[in-house]
Design a protein around this motif. Structure first.
Motif, PDB file in Angstrom:
ATOM      1  N   PRO A  97       0.824  -1.211   0.000  1.00  0.00           N
ATOM      2  CA  PRO A  97       0.000   0.000   0.000  1.00  0.00           C
ATOM      3  C   PRO A  97       0.857   1.259   0.000  1.00  0.00           C
ATOM      4  N   GLY A  98       0.552   2.163  -0.917  1.00  0.00           N
ATOM      5  CA  GLY A  98       1.272   3.428  -0.983  1.00  0.00           C
ATOM      6  C   GLY A  98       2.653   3.351  -1.601  1.00  0.00           C
ATOM      7  N   LYS A  99       3.010   2.176  -2.108  1.00  0.00           N
ATOM      8  CA  LYS A  99       4.344   2.006  -2.703  1.00  0.00           C
ATOM      9  C   LYS A  99       4.225   1.564  -4.155  1.00  0.00           C
ATOM     10  N   GLU A 100       5.315   1.728  -4.885  1.00  0.00           N
ATOM     11  CA  GLU A 100       5.336   1.286  -6.269  1.00  0.00           C
ATOM     12  C   GLU A 100       5.535  -0.231  -6.331  1.00  0.00           C
ATOM     13  N   ARG A 101       5.137  -0.793  -7.458  1.00  0.00           N
ATOM     14  CA  ARG A 101       5.353  -2.217  -7.674  1.00  0.00           C
ATOM     15  C   ARG A 101       6.855  -2.483  -7.728  1.00  0.00           C
ATOM     16  N   GLU A 102       7.294  -3.560  -7.070  1.00  0.00           N
ATOM     17  CA  GLU A 102       8.718  -3.868  -7.035  1.00  0.00           C
ATOM     18  C   GLU A 102       8.979  -5.312  -7.422  1.00  0.00           C
ATOM     19  N   PHE A 103      10.137  -5.525  -7.955  1.00  0.00           N
ATOM     20  CA  PHE A 103      10.584  -6.843  -8.363  1.00  0.00           C
ATOM     21  C   PHE A 103      10.820  -7.732  -7.141  1.00  0.00           C
ATOM     22  N   VAL A 104      10.442  -8.992  -7.237  1.00  0.00           N
ATOM     23  CA  VAL A 104      10.671  -9.961  -6.168  1.00  0.00           C
ATOM     24  C   VAL A 104      11.614 -11.073  -6.645  1.00  0.00           C
ATOM     25  N   ALA A 105      11.250 -11.752  -7.719  1.00  0.00           N
ATOM     26  CA  ALA A 105      12.048 -12.879  -8.197  1.00  0.00           C
ATOM     27  C   ALA A 105      11.727 -13.151  -9.653  1.00  0.00           C
ATOM     28  N   ALA A 106      12.688 -13.735 -10.357  1.00  0.00           N
ATOM     29  CA  ALA A 106      12.476 -14.097 -11.750  1.00  0.00           C
ATOM     30  C   ALA A 106      13.193 -15.403 -12.052  1.00  0.00           C
ATOM     31  N   ILE A 107      12.706 -16.085 -13.092  1.00  0.00           N
ATOM     32  CA  ILE A 107      13.272 -17.369 -13.475  1.00  0.00           C
ATOM     33  C   ILE A 107      13.345 -17.424 -14.994  1.00  0.00           C
ATOM     34  N   ASN A 108      14.407 -18.032 -15.512  1.00  0.00           N
ATOM     35  CA  ASN A 108      14.531 -18.094 -16.965  1.00  0.00           C
ATOM     36  C   ASN A 108      13.684 -19.224 -17.529  1.00  0.00           C
ATOM     37  N   TRP A 109      13.736 -19.411 -18.823  1.00  0.00           N
ATOM     38  CA  TRP A 109      12.794 -20.277 -19.506  1.00  0.00           C
ATOM     39  C   TRP A 109      12.836 -21.727 -19.036  1.00  0.00           C
ATOM     40  N   ASN A 110      14.019 -22.238 -18.673  1.00  0.00           N
ATOM     41  CA  ASN A 110      14.102 -23.652 -18.291  1.00  0.00           C
ATOM     42  C   ASN A 110      14.322 -23.855 -16.798  1.00  0.00           C
ATOM     43  N   GLY A 111      14.266 -22.773 -16.033  1.00  0.00           N
ATOM     44  CA  GLY A 111      14.434 -22.886 -14.594  1.00  0.00           C
ATOM     45  C   GLY A 111      15.866 -22.957 -14.134  1.00  0.00           C
ATOM     46  N   GLY A 112      16.815 -22.842 -15.059  1.00  0.00           N
ATOM     47  CA  GLY A 112      18.211 -22.975 -14.715  1.00  0.00           C
ATOM     48  C   GLY A 112      18.831 -21.748 -14.086  1.00  0.00           C
ATOM     49  N   THR A 159       5.991 -20.976  -9.341  1.00  0.00           N
ATOM     50  CA  THR A 159       5.699 -21.004  -7.917  1.00  0.00           C
ATOM     51  C   THR A 159       6.681 -20.129  -7.154  1.00  0.00           C
ATOM     52  N   LEU A 160       6.196 -19.511  -6.093  1.00  0.00           N
ATOM     53  CA  LEU A 160       7.061 -18.729  -5.216  1.00  0.00           C
ATOM     54  C   LEU A 160       6.879 -19.264  -3.798  1.00  0.00           C
ATOM     55  N   GLN A 161       7.898 -19.944  -3.299  1.00  0.00           N
ATOM     56  CA  GLN A 161       7.902 -20.427  -1.926  1.00  0.00           C
ATOM     57  C   GLN A 161       8.478 -19.336  -1.042  1.00  0.00           C
ATOM     58  N   MET A 162       7.699 -18.906  -0.058  1.00  0.00           N
ATOM     59  CA  MET A 162       8.109 -17.804   0.804  1.00  0.00           C
ATOM     60  C   MET A 162       8.237 -18.307   2.239  1.00  0.00           C
ATOM     61  N   ASN A 163       9.431 -18.255   2.769  1.00  0.00           N
ATOM     62  CA  ASN A 163       9.703 -18.690   4.137  1.00  0.00           C
ATOM     63  C   ASN A 163      10.172 -17.515   4.977  1.00  0.00           C
ATOM     64  N   SER A 164      10.139 -17.703   6.277  1.00  0.00           N
ATOM     65  CA  SER A 164      10.600 -16.659   7.215  1.00  0.00           C
ATOM     66  C   SER A 164       9.987 -15.314   6.876  1.00  0.00           C
ATOM     67  N   LEU A 165       8.697 -15.314   6.688  1.00  0.00           N
ATOM     68  CA  LEU A 165       8.013 -14.095   6.269  1.00  0.00           C
ATOM     69  C   LEU A 165       8.083 -13.013   7.334  1.00  0.00           C
ATOM     70  N   LYS A 166       8.147 -11.772   6.858  1.00  0.00           N
ATOM     71  CA  LYS A 166       8.239 -10.609   7.726  1.00  0.00           C
ATOM     72  C   LYS A 166       7.048  -9.681   7.447  1.00  0.00           C
ATOM     73  N   PRO A 167       6.679  -8.843   8.398  1.00  0.00           N
ATOM     74  CA  PRO A 167       5.574  -7.905   8.151  1.00  0.00           C
ATOM     75  C   PRO A 167       5.804  -7.038   6.912  1.00  0.00           C
ATOM     76  N   GLU A 168       7.050  -6.721   6.616  1.00  0.00           N
ATOM     77  CA  GLU A 168       7.333  -5.896   5.441  1.00  0.00           C
ATOM     78  C   GLU A 168       7.148  -6.643   4.126  1.00  0.00           C
ATOM     79  N   ASP A 169       6.874  -7.926   4.186  1.00  0.00           N
ATOM     80  CA  ASP A 169       6.542  -8.686   2.973  1.00  0.00           C
ATOM     81  C   ASP A 169       5.072  -8.531   2.601  1.00  0.00           C
ATOM     82  N   THR A 170       4.311  -7.883   3.458  1.00  0.00           N
ATOM     83  CA  THR A 170       2.885  -7.684   3.181  1.00  0.00           C
ATOM     84  C   THR A 170       2.702  -6.864   1.908  1.00  0.00           C
TER      85      THR A 170
END
Length: 125
Positions: free
Chosen positions: A41-56, A80-91
């Motif tokens: 909320p109130g922030k711009e969209r930001e990059f989290v993770a990316a994967i190439n075509w074959n997952g390598g 899929t995005l597996q998210m562990n050790s989540l923090k409030p700032e990941d909301t």
């Protein structure tokens, strides 16, 4: 018609885990880069993770490195995005994205042509 549909969001306590999935339909993305972005909320969209075509090859934002893992299954046209050790700032609302032309990892939003509707992730402290 190409569609990306995210699922798996929800409410979790700090330190917990969530697994986001994105299912693509309308075309195959087995030769294309895919990624995850988020917008708080109130922030711009930001990059989290990316994967190439074959997952390598994968790349992560510094803020999630070591906690999040991106993967893909080209037989199912999913990412899929597996998210562990989540923090409030990941909301945030988390969005799946797919590139129409790029095969290698893409960190910039402008490199993606298709976007999902987003799924809400809320991490309580």
């Amino acid at each position: 018609q190409v569609q990306l549909v995210e699922s798996g969001g929800g409410l979790v306590q700090a330190g917990g885990s969530l697994r986001l999935s994105c299912a693509a339909s309308g075309r195959t993305f087995s030769s294309n880069a895919m990624g995850w972005f988020r917008q708080a909320p109130g922030k711009e969209r930001e990059f989290v993770a990316a994967i190439n075509w074959n997952g390598g090859t994968t790349v992560y934002a510094d803020s999630v490195k070591g906690r999040f893992t991106i993967s893909r299954d080209n037989t199912k046209n999913t990412v899929t995005l597996q998210m562990n050790s989540l923090k409030p700032e990941d909301t945030a609302i988390y969005y799946c994205a797919a590139s129409r032309i790029y095969r290698d990892v893409v960190k910039e939003a402008r490199g993606y042509d298709y976007w999902g509707q987003g799924t809400q992730v809320t991490v309580s402290s």
